[in-house]
Design an enzyme around this catalytic site. Sequence first.
Site, PDB file in Angstrom:
ATOM      1  N   ASP A 299       5.107  -7.325   5.212  1.00  0.00           N
ATOM      2  CA  ASP A 299       5.378  -6.145   4.399  1.00  0.00           C
ATOM      3  C   ASP A 299       4.392  -6.123   3.232  1.00  0.00           C
ATOM      4  O   ASP A 299       4.201  -7.132   2.538  1.00  0.00           O
ATOM      5  CB  ASP A 299       6.819  -6.175   3.875  1.00  0.00           C
ATOM      6  CG  ASP A 299       7.171  -4.893   3.151  1.00  0.00           C
ATOM      7  OD1 ASP A 299       7.630  -3.957   3.817  1.00  0.00           O
ATOM      8  OD2 ASP A 299       6.978  -4.839   1.923  1.00  0.00           O
ATOM      9  N   ILE A 300       3.737  -4.974   3.027  1.00  0.00           N
ATOM     10  CA  ILE A 300       2.775  -4.842   1.930  1.00  0.00           C
ATOM     11  C   ILE A 300       3.525  -4.840   0.597  1.00  0.00           C
ATOM     12  O   ILE A 300       4.478  -4.078   0.410  1.00  0.00           O
ATOM     13  CB  ILE A 300       1.956  -3.551   2.073  1.00  0.00           C
ATOM     14  CG1 ILE A 300       1.165  -3.569   3.392  1.00  0.00           C
ATOM     15  CG2 ILE A 300       1.014  -3.371   0.896  1.00  0.00           C
ATOM     16  CD1 ILE A 300       0.430  -2.281   3.681  1.00  0.00           C
TER      17      ILE A 300
ATOM     18  N   GLU B  55       5.345   0.490   5.793  1.00  0.00           N
ATOM     19  CA  GLU B  55       4.351  -0.534   5.472  1.00  0.00           C
ATOM     20  C   GLU B  55       4.689  -1.871   6.114  1.00  0.00           C
ATOM     21  O   GLU B  55       4.109  -2.896   5.771  1.00  0.00           O
ATOM     22  CB  GLU B  55       4.249  -0.714   3.950  1.00  0.00           C
ATOM     23  CG  GLU B  55       5.474  -1.296   3.275  1.00  0.00           C
ATOM     24  CD  GLU B  55       6.493  -0.249   2.847  1.00  0.00           C
ATOM     25  OE1 GLU B  55       7.248  -0.512   1.905  1.00  0.00           O
ATOM     26  OE2 GLU B  55       6.527   0.836   3.463  1.00  0.00           O
TER      27      GLU B  55
END
Length: 334
Positions: free
Chosen positions: A211-212, A254
């Site tokens: 996950d960004i 994301e």
Amino acid sequence: MIERTPELMDERLNHAPCGYISLTHEGTIADVNQTFLDKMKYTRADLLDKHMESLMSTANKLIFHSYFFPFINLNGHVDELFLSLKDASGQSVPYLLSGKIFQNDSLELTDCILLPMGKRIEYEQELRSAKKQIEQAYWEKDQALAKLEQIHREIEQKQAELIQMNTILVELSTTDKLTGLKNRRYFQEKLEEQIALFHKTLQPFSLCILDIDHFKKVNDTYGHQTGDQVLEQLARILKAHARSEDIAARYGGEEFVLILPGTDGPESRSIAEHLRQIVAESSWITGSLTVSVGIATYTAEETDATILKKADQALYTSKLNGRNRVTHIVEIPE
């Protein structure tokens, strides 16, 4: 249970150049030819008296229920029904199924021929053609008009649902349009295949969720176009640095996922940490960018839902502990 005699499956049909399955009225497999067994790597004992739906995914079970049974009971036959059946290793094998009811005084079976997959659009056209034929048949059967009209409404609703589902399946690809990675649907199919392979060979595999960090801030500060460029660059990094056997996909937003075949806990953590460092050291349009990673390794007690839940829990722990880090589920105290 059907008593099996040589008349049910002679030698020529047993080795015909196509699959053949004979089903009872309830849908259990009464007989199957050697051609189908060889193709799908089953033994006869694996399939006899098992329900046909045991070879299908959830989506194909819905197609089988909503189209095959109503249609064959009404008309006595089905032509070119597209299905994907699971072989002994859990791999999906596409088929076109044509079936016809065989009936005498003491026996009723549905004989099915299984051929390689044809074009999906041809199946949809056949379905529409069959619908028109059914409607015409209803009008010709005036004495049973009231009952047939009720059946017609029910079948038409199921057909409309099936056509809608088939249209969605045709339009869906296995590739995420923005990033070029595989999409969530493809990932779910491959996860089910890895689980099936595990239960057959006990070969381990691990699942990573990436996950960004602070991606909302990227969108809010630089705009969604820049956010899309960030997603595309991360996808390129995953493609470039994942192993050839790994399965990388965009899970949504994301979030990205990696299936790591043949990988236990320590090795999966090493791979994830390497990817995390590459992301942190890369040049980004936003100046800097990091990812948090959660990992779970499949065990005999897991399901597709539980391994996803554990990897997500590990990801949450990475976020909670400051982001830009890797956490394996075994590192979290119970």
